[in-house]
Design a protein around this motif. Structure first.
Motif, PDB file in Angstrom:
ATOM      1  N   ASN A   1      -4.542   9.203   5.022  1.00 16.57           N
ATOM      2  CA  ASN A   1      -3.501   8.565   4.217  1.00 16.57           C
ATOM      3  C   ASN A   1      -2.417   7.946   5.092  1.00 16.57           C
ATOM      4  N   ASP A   2      -2.084   8.612   6.191  1.00 12.83           N
ATOM      5  CA  ASP A   2      -1.089   8.061   7.116  1.00 12.83           C
ATOM      6  C   ASP A   2      -1.632   6.797   7.788  1.00 12.83           C
TER       7      ASP A   2
ATOM      8  N   TYR B   1      -1.452  -0.996   6.840  1.00 12.02           N
ATOM      9  CA  TYR B   1      -1.122  -2.066   5.897  1.00 12.02           C
ATOM     10  C   TYR B   1       0.382  -2.160   5.634  1.00 12.02           C
TER      11      TYR B   1
ATOM     12  N   VAL C   1       0.840  -1.198   0.000  1.00 16.60           N
ATOM     13  CA  VAL C   1       0.000   0.000   0.000  1.00 16.60           C
ATOM     14  C   VAL C   1       0.878   1.252   0.000  1.00 16.60           C
ATOM     15  N   CYS C   2       0.577   2.161  -0.917  1.00 17.92           N
ATOM     16  CA  CYS C   2       1.311   3.424  -1.007  1.00 17.92           C
ATOM     17  C   CYS C   2       0.305   4.563  -1.097  1.00 17.92           C
ATOM     18  N   THR C   3       0.332   5.477  -0.137  1.00 18.64           N
ATOM     19  CA  THR C   3      -0.565   6.621  -0.140  1.00 18.64           C
ATOM     20  C   THR C   3       0.259   7.898  -0.265  1.00 18.64           C
ATOM     21  N   ARG C   4      -0.426   8.993  -0.592  1.00 19.90           N
ATOM     22  CA  ARG C   4       0.314  10.251  -0.712  1.00 19.90           C
ATOM     23  C   ARG C   4      -0.548  11.419  -0.251  1.00 19.90           C
ATOM     24  N   PHE C   5       0.121  12.403   0.309  1.00 20.83           N
ATOM     25  CA  PHE C   5      -0.522  13.645   0.729  1.00 20.83           C
ATOM     26  C   PHE C   5       0.129  14.759  -0.081  1.00 20.83           C
TER      27      PHE C   5
ATOM     28  N   ALA D   1      -7.276  14.654   5.467  1.00 20.52           N
ATOM     29  CA  ALA D   1      -6.684  13.894   4.360  1.00 20.52           C
ATOM     30  C   ALA D   1      -5.335  13.311   4.759  1.00 20.52           C
TER      31      ALA D   1
ATOM     32  N   LEU E   1       3.914   6.269   3.103  1.00 20.17           N
ATOM     33  CA  LEU E   1       3.226   7.529   2.838  1.00 20.17           C
ATOM     34  C   LEU E   1       4.195   8.493   2.164  1.00 20.17           C
TER      35      LEU E   1
ATOM     36  N   LEU F   1      -3.888   4.641   6.644  1.00 21.71           N
ATOM     37  CA  LEU F   1      -3.912   3.511   5.707  1.00 21.71           C
ATOM     38  C   LEU F   1      -2.513   2.963   5.453  1.00 21.71           C
ATOM     39  N   ALA F   2      -1.534   3.848   5.341  1.00 20.61           N
ATOM     40  CA  ALA F   2      -0.158   3.397   5.103  1.00 20.61           C
ATOM     41  C   ALA F   2       0.351   2.582   6.295  1.00 20.61           C
TER      42      ALA F   2
END
Length: 333
Positions: free
Chosen positions: A218-219, A225, A195-199, A214, A229, A221-222
């Motif tokens: 995102n933090d 899993y 999993v890779c999220t971004r802000f 936001a 981030l 979820l990163a």
């Protein structure tokens, strides 16, 4: 009943009860207390009853002679009650409500009669809390007028002063307590470690509450899993961006307990973005538009197809190259 005292919860930004208290002036004492959401109406003998915002506002207005309820005229009083009921109804969508109120205010300064009543207070509170857009002419005129009434301005100043967010961050988190969390997520098919999220904030201003939500999501979820981030500054508008904003954003993220795994800038990907834009133009999925700004806005509102959308791919590619070179043609169209 003698003079009423009303104790309001900390953390409210808009309150019908506080507005009513300031509209009634010296007849009511209003104080901020360590409460979790209810409003306490305290009588002379010290007896206190807890109410919701609208309930407390109605009780205070009624107890202080009913001037906000237009009780001297039964017909007007019935209208006040009607619009108060409408404002507090959860079955009436905001869009329908705003349309109805805009029509009502066509030749009126207030919803009922010639001075502010509880109907105006309730409706103003409902619209303010919902965040619904106030665009219709009559509605916007009325809303602005109510907002500028001295008593309403005083009520907002009181709530800001006692918002509980002027102190340190620990005080803010104390008020939030454990009511806000993301533990309702159960994403099917997610592979831990991938999993890779971004802000992606634009460093042209300070973070607001929407940014914080936001970033925290995102933090969360990163971390949940075992992913990563990315903090990616959208540095595509240099005329508005400052290093001051970038530094403050990073400091605010640290206060929120967010530690990005990677720091990037959109400009790192400019070559790739240019390549992708070229491909879209070749595929007929993008075009260069030279329409003046005002006309473009008009077309959007009217849902009119733009003439440049039909231009040949070859013409679009030529203009695109001029834009990339920063030539006079590319800059002015």
């Amino acid at each position: 009943m003698g003079k009423i005292k009303v104790e309001v919860p900390i953390g409210e930004s808009v309150s019908a009860t506080v507005a009513v208290c300031f509209l009634l002036g010296g007849d009511v004492d209003v104080v901020a207390g360590e409460r979790s959401g209810g409003y306490a109406v305290i009588e002379d003998d010290g007896a206190a009853t807890d109410h919701s915002d609208y309930e407390a506002a109605r009780l205070v207005a009624t107890s202080c002679g009913g001037t906000l309820l237009a009780t001297e005229d039964p017909a007007l009083n019935a209208e006040v009650i009607e619009y108060c009921t409408l404002a507090t109804s959860t079955s009436v969508p905001d869009s329908e409500l705003l349309e109805k109120i805009n029509a009502r205010l066509w030749t009126r300064s207030f919803l009922v009669g010639y001075s502010i009543t509880l109907a105006d207070v309730f409706m103003w509170t409902r619209i303010s809390k919902s965040g619904a857009p106030v665009k219709a002419v009559n509605l916007a005129r009325w809303f602005s007028h109510v907002e500028r009434l001295p008593a309403i301005e005083k009520s907002k100043a009181f709530l800001t002063e006692h918002s509980g967010t002027a102190g340190d961050w620990a005080e803010v988190m104390r008020l939030v307590k454990s009511q806000g969390n993301f533990h309702v997520f159960n994403l099917p098919g997610v592979e831990p470690g991938k999993v890779c999220t971004r802000f992606p904030p634009e460093p042209s201003g300070y973070l607001h509450i929407g940014h914080a939500k936001a970033a925290l999501l995102n933090d969360f979820l990163a971390r949940s899993y075992n992913g990563k981030l990315i903090l990616r500054f959208d540095d595509t508008n240099p005329t508005k961006e400052k290093s001051e904003f970038e530094e403050n954003i990073m400091a605010d993220l640290e206060r929120l307990g967010i530690k990005p795994d990677t720091l990037e800038y959109t400009s790192d990907y400019f070559d790739k973005l240019l390549e992708m834009a070229t491909d879209w133009i070749k595929q007929g999925n993008a075009y260069v538009d030279k329409t003046p700004v005002e006309e473009m806005r008009r077309q959007r509102m009217a849902c009119e197809e733009n003439e440049y959308r039909k231009a040949p791919v070859e013409d679009n590619l030529k203009l695109w190259e001029e834009m990339k070179k920063g030539s006079e043609i590319g800059l002015t169209g």
